[in-house]
Design a protein around this motif. Sequence first.
Motif, PDB file in Angstrom:
ATOM      1  N   ARG A  93       0.365   4.408   1.383  1.00 48.77           N
ATOM      2  CA  ARG A  93      -0.536   5.148   2.276  1.00 48.77           C
ATOM      3  C   ARG A  93      -0.554   6.624   1.906  1.00 48.77           C
ATOM      4  O   ARG A  93       0.471   7.199   1.568  1.00 48.77           O
ATOM      5  CB  ARG A  93      -0.117   4.956   3.735  1.00 48.77           C
ATOM      6  CG  ARG A  93      -0.346   3.530   4.255  1.00 48.77           C
ATOM      7  CD  ARG A  93       0.196   3.347   5.657  1.00 48.77           C
ATOM      8  NE  ARG A  93       0.017   1.969   6.131  1.00 48.77           N
ATOM      9  CZ  ARG A  93      -0.843   1.614   7.089  1.00 48.77           C
ATOM     10  NH1 ARG A  93      -1.610   2.522   7.675  1.00 48.77           N
ATOM     11  NH2 ARG A  93      -0.931   0.351   7.467  1.00 48.77           N
ATOM     12  N   ASN A  94      -1.748   7.179   1.965  1.00 43.22           N
ATOM     13  CA  ASN A  94      -1.969   8.588   1.635  1.00 43.22           C
ATOM     14  C   ASN A  94      -1.723   8.903   0.163  1.00 43.22           C
ATOM     15  O   ASN A  94      -1.501  10.060  -0.210  1.00 43.22           O
ATOM     16  CB  ASN A  94      -1.125   9.512   2.522  1.00 43.22           C
ATOM     17  CG  ASN A  94      -1.454   9.322   3.990  1.00 43.22           C
ATOM     18  OD1 ASN A  94      -2.617   9.250   4.379  1.00 43.22           O
ATOM     19  ND2 ASN A  94      -0.409   9.212   4.810  1.00 43.22           N
ATOM     20  N   VAL A 117      -6.859   2.455   5.943  1.00 39.44           N
ATOM     21  CA  VAL A 117      -6.279   1.112   5.803  1.00 39.44           C
ATOM     22  C   VAL A 117      -6.865   0.163   6.851  1.00 39.44           C
ATOM     23  O   VAL A 117      -7.168  -0.999   6.565  1.00 39.44           O
ATOM     24  CB  VAL A 117      -4.738   1.169   5.904  1.00 39.44           C
ATOM     25  CG1 VAL A 117      -4.151  -0.244   5.916  1.00 39.44           C
ATOM     26  CG2 VAL A 117      -4.159   1.968   4.744  1.00 39.44           C
ATOM     27  N   ILE A 153       0.828  -1.201   0.000  1.00 40.18           N
ATOM     28  CA  ILE A 153       0.000   0.000   0.000  1.00 40.18           C
ATOM     29  C   ILE A 153       0.867   1.258   0.000  1.00 40.18           C
ATOM     30  O   ILE A 153       1.828   1.352   0.768  1.00 40.18           O
ATOM     31  CB  ILE A 153      -0.891   0.013   1.261  1.00 40.18           C
ATOM     32  CG1 ILE A 153      -1.756  -1.240   1.332  1.00 40.18           C
ATOM     33  CG2 ILE A 153      -1.745   1.271   1.315  1.00 40.18           C
ATOM     34  CD1 ILE A 153      -2.307  -1.517   2.721  1.00 40.18           C
ATOM     35  N   ASP A 190      -6.038   6.607   2.162  1.00 43.56           N
ATOM     36  CA  ASP A 190      -5.554   7.348   3.329  1.00 43.56           C
ATOM     37  C   ASP A 190      -5.111   6.397   4.428  1.00 43.56           C
ATOM     38  O   ASP A 190      -5.670   5.297   4.605  1.00 43.56           O
ATOM     39  CB  ASP A 190      -6.653   8.276   3.865  1.00 43.56           C
ATOM     40  CG  ASP A 190      -6.734   9.593   3.087  1.00 43.56           C
ATOM     41  OD1 ASP A 190      -6.046   9.714   2.053  1.00 43.56           O
ATOM     42  OD2 ASP A 190      -7.498  10.483   3.511  1.00 43.56           O
ATOM     43  N   ASP A 191      -4.132   6.842   5.177  1.00 42.53           N
ATOM     44  CA  ASP A 191      -3.563   6.035   6.247  1.00 42.53           C
ATOM     45  C   ASP A 191      -4.641   5.515   7.202  1.00 42.53           C
ATOM     46  O   ASP A 191      -4.668   4.332   7.545  1.00 42.53           O
ATOM     47  CB  ASP A 191      -2.542   6.875   7.013  1.00 42.53           C
ATOM     48  CG  ASP A 191      -1.775   6.073   8.039  1.00 42.53           C
ATOM     49  OD1 ASP A 191      -1.001   5.192   7.644  1.00 42.53           O
ATOM     50  OD2 ASP A 191      -1.973   6.308   9.245  1.00 42.53           O
TER      51      ASP A 191
END
Length: 303
Positions: free
Chosen positions: A267-268, A276, A265, A272-273
């Motif tokens: 992230r962001n 997850v 992944i 978005d973090d």
Amino acid sequence: MSILSSTLKEHSLLGLKELSASEITSILDRADYWDRQEQKLVPALANKFVANMFFESSTRTRFSFEMAEKRLGAQVLNFAAANSSLEKGESILDTVRTLEAMGMDAGVIRLKPVGMLQELAERVSMPLINAGDGNNEHPTQALLDLYTMKKHFGEIKGLKVSIIGDIKHSRVARSNLWALQKLGAEVKFTAPDVFKAPELEAYAPYVSIDEAMCSDVVMMLRVQLERHHEGIIGSTEQYRLQYGLTEERAAKLAPHVVIMHPAPINRNVEIDDAVVEHAQSRIFKQMSNGVPIRMAVTERALR
């Protein structure tokens, strides 16, 4: 071709496009059997030797296959392209045939060139399992995705599934498309123009990000930043705002919708973090489900 050789090739898993709905269902059912076993080690494949041949880097898929093989009691040999005779000019075909000559009973293989896997399958006798070939297919990832959906919803028929991101370069999107449609799901794609695969438009329509959020399953794809160093997507923040599963979009999802991602992944970027591990996320469950799926596929190859 001998009867034995023909039978061995039938146990290969090169992709899901050519697999029937009944064969896919059979694998999912067998994965459920292994998933329910309380014993971690069941030596169903004792005295069998499996080579994990990764000519392209991998973490999750390789470890998931190795865990599955060892849980079945198989003897496992791991091959990595780095520090091998490939660096001396040996071909992939010769490497695979060498491992087969040493006594391997099956091979799990990941490679970049599209079309080479089919060629290898025609030139060797041992069954081969596709662990990802170029942007063509990644069948075990799609199978674990389907298994995750089936466990959550009860059945796949009638589900609406949105696949969002870099469709053009995604073997995950292709394998999921073929398998989901065979089992009666409706698939839609969402992607910026540079990430669309026009040849797939005849099978699944491209829709807006807002329409994609109205499905039962929202599957985000990894933005392959290593392929797009030339800035083809603009900034990652721009991509996130236009095509990412942001906290704002996640908050508007219907309560029954599940969030998926094949990982790894960014992230962001594509997600978005905080999303997850959102309550509706099944991302880590997907990873967990990879082991029983790969147990079923490995057993199928060697039974």
